[in-house]
Design a protein around this motif. Structure first.
Motif, mmCIF file in Angstrom:
data_model
loop_
_atom_site.group_PDB
_atom_site.id
_atom_site.type_symbol
_atom_site.label_atom_id
_atom_site.label_comp_id
_atom_site.label_asym_id
_atom_site.label_seq_id
_atom_site.Cartn_x
_atom_site.Cartn_y
_atom_site.Cartn_z
ATOM 1 N N SER A 177 0.839 -1.205 0.000
ATOM 2 C CA SER A 177 0.000 0.000 0.000
ATOM 3 C C SER A 177 0.869 1.249 0.000
ATOM 4 N N SER A 178 1.961 1.214 0.742
ATOM 5 C CA SER A 178 2.864 2.365 0.790
ATOM 6 C C SER A 178 3.473 2.637 -0.584
ATOM 7 N N ASP A 184 6.166 9.378 -0.798
ATOM 8 C CA ASP A 184 7.360 9.470 0.018
ATOM 9 C C ASP A 184 7.786 8.092 0.521
ATOM 10 N N ASP A 185 9.030 8.018 1.019
ATOM 11 C CA ASP A 185 9.514 6.784 1.633
ATOM 12 C C ASP A 185 8.782 6.525 2.948
ATOM 13 N N ILE A 186 8.932 5.308 3.456
ATOM 14 C CA ILE A 186 8.316 4.966 4.735
ATOM 15 C C ILE A 186 8.923 5.838 5.828
ATOM 16 N N SER A 187 8.080 6.377 6.691
ATOM 17 C CA SER A 187 8.561 7.239 7.769
ATOM 18 C C SER A 187 9.351 6.426 8.779
ATOM 19 N N PRO A 188 10.270 7.077 9.513
ATOM 20 C CA PRO A 188 11.035 6.353 10.533
ATOM 21 C C PRO A 188 10.144 5.688 11.567
ATOM 22 N N GLU A 189 9.037 6.340 11.932
ATOM 23 C CA GLU A 189 8.125 5.767 12.925
ATOM 24 C C GLU A 189 7.489 4.488 12.388
ATOM 25 N N ALA A 190 7.009 4.547 11.132
ATOM 26 C CA ALA A 190 6.384 3.361 10.526
ATOM 27 C C ALA A 190 7.405 2.246 10.352
ATOM 28 N N VAL A 417 12.564 -4.554 -2.655
ATOM 29 C CA VAL A 417 13.494 -5.595 -2.214
ATOM 30 C C VAL A 417 13.019 -6.200 -0.896
ATOM 31 N N ILE A 418 12.512 -5.338 -0.020
ATOM 32 C CA ILE A 418 11.967 -5.825 1.251
ATOM 33 C C ILE A 418 10.813 -6.782 0.993
ATOM 34 N N LEU A 419 9.919 -6.380 0.075
ATOM 35 C CA LEU A 419 8.771 -7.238 -0.251
ATOM 36 C C LEU A 419 9.216 -8.579 -0.819
#
Length: 453
Positions: A177-178, A184-190, A417-419
């Motif tokens: 979904s992101s 934007d990239d994934i936030s540090p919190e997420a 790559v993570i996925l």
């Protein structure tokens, strides 16, 4: 397996018995069985889950072959998920062979090994972990193996894996979904939250995989060798463990000249006990051969029980054995606790005080053996144990994929790559329950089953 075929096989073990069962599965199961079975009453045979008494006959000669009971299970409420008929005849190999021949002559084909259970899996009656537990239950030699296989067959392992797969799918969906909807990239919190989720998943998978350290022995058994210098009571310990006088016992040192093997179980785990010749310096040729075989048995064994005589001071032969047997393989026991004690045991190493004569200390000894098999993992006997090499391998392959995904996420790497790593982990876990296996691998697994199951 050819879909749409009707298959038949003798489902009871070879040999003679009071009852023998022929199982038929497939779209023509009832029709095929009805062609050789005449019920006692005139009521049609189509009523499911109802046992009907009648006669099995040869349609060609009209000869009555046997009295039998026919039970019909209508799809999908059957073992295989298809129409299933079970014919229960007298357990004569001649009768069962004739009945099977007549069924095959009327359109059924011989079932392949494990094909009934394979069809149950393909028809989603059970998953692959449950299917493999069926074989484990049939092969069980101890009550503990039966209990473990029954829990697995009822889906205990699958229920443990299900929330892990669901959590992993949720992480994958979140990342997808992101990528699709957020520029934007994934936030540090997420990213931190996702890393925490991956940490928990890794820990849960690792805990299940660690159970294989004991589970492999529950499935395959283990070798326990009993060693020591002559006349320390090795054969008495051997006899106590198997529960009968199997080894000859005398006060003459060197009575046991060759390794003696006996199969039994310890706490429900199959074990091959090996009583060995006492190890000491000797010029006797026959005794030397026995000692050499003892050393070979030590090298091959999973656990070595080093027996010392608690009623005598520790000797040079004892110390030589302590230096010869690896620390991670041995359990040191001080036998003859029923006599005045003159030995404290090797310095800095835990020892168990036992008496092969009275049985003192043997409960603690058995617990120590089980703990040695379990290794560093804290496993309870009622936990689910991974007993299959393939299942363990799948779990071990999932862990580094998740660890790599976490590292890439932490470093701000590409979500694609993570996925890829997360999907590889999900695929590995899916191999255990069968969602992601190829037909060739399924064939290899079910080929190890018996015909008729």
């Amino acid at each position: 397996m050819r879909a749409g075929d009707t298959i038949a096989a003798i489902s009871t073990p070879p040999g003679r018995g009071g009852i023998g069962v022929i199982r038929i599965s497939g779209p023509a199961a009832l029709e095929t069985a009805a062609s050789i079975f005449k019920p006692r009453s005139a009521e049609p045979l189509g009523s499911p889950a109802l046992a009907r008494v009648g006669k099995v006959f040869d349609p060609a000669s009209r000869e009555i072959l046997d009295s039998a009971i026919l039970t019909y299970f209508k799809a999908p409420h059957s073992y295989s998920g298809e129409d299933v008929v079970e014919l229960s005849c007298h357990g004569s190999p001649i009768i069962l062979g004739r009945v099977l021949e007549m069924l095959l002559a009327r359109g059924a084909r011989p079932a392949e090994p494990g094909e009934f259970t394979l069809r149950a899996f393909l028809n989603k009656r059970i998953d692959l972990a449950q299917a493999q537990a069926v074989k484990d239950l049939i092969d069980a030699q101890t009550e503990f193996q039966v209990r473990l296989a029954t829990r697995q067959m009822e889906g205990a392992l699958s229920r443990q894996l299900s929330p892990i797969k669901d959590a992993l799918v949720n992480v994958i969906v979140h990342l997808e979904s992101s990528i699709e909807f957020v520029e934007d990239d994934i936030s540090p919190e997420a990213a931190s939250l996702l890393e925490d989720k991956l940490d928990r998943l890794i820990d849960r998978i690792a805990a299940i995989a660690a159970s294989f350290s004991l589970g492999k022995y529950v499935r395959e058994g283990f070798d326990l060798v009993i060693v020591g210098k002559p006349n320390v009571g090795k054969s008495s310990v051997f006899n106590r463990l198997i529960g009968r006088d199997r080894a000859i016992i005398t006060e003459i040192a060197g009575t046991t000249r060759d390794a003696l093997y006996e199969a039994t179980s310890i706490s429900g785990v199959p074990v091959r006990l090996i009583d060995t010749a006492g190890i000491r310096e000797t010029t006797d040729i026959v005794e030397t051969i026995g000692i050499n075989r003892t050393r070979t048995a030590i090298a091959d064994a999973d656990v070595a029980l080093l027996v010392l005589d608690a009623s005598e001071p520790i000797s040079a032969d004892d110390n030589a054995l302590l230096g010869e047997i690896p620390l991670d393989k041995r359990i040191v026991v001080l036998n003859k606790s029923d006599l005045p004690r003159r030995m404290t045991g090797p310095s800095g190493e835990p020892c168990l005080l036992i008496s092969a004569i009275t049985g003192e200390g043997f409960d603690l000894l058995l617990a120590s053996i089980m703990q040695r098999l379990a290794g560093d993992s804290s496993i309870e006997r009622d936990d689910i144990l991974i007993t299959d090499v393939r299942q363990h391998s799948a779990l071990r392959r999932a862990i580094p994929q998740l660890e790599e995904a976490k590292a890439i996420l932490n470093s701000g790497g590409h979500e694609e790559v993570i996925l890829l790593k997360l999907r590889s982990a999900l695929e590995a876990i899916g191999e255990i329950t069968g969602e992601t296996l190829t037909e060739d691998i399924l064939g290899q697994i079910f080929a190890t089953f018996c015909i008729g199951k």
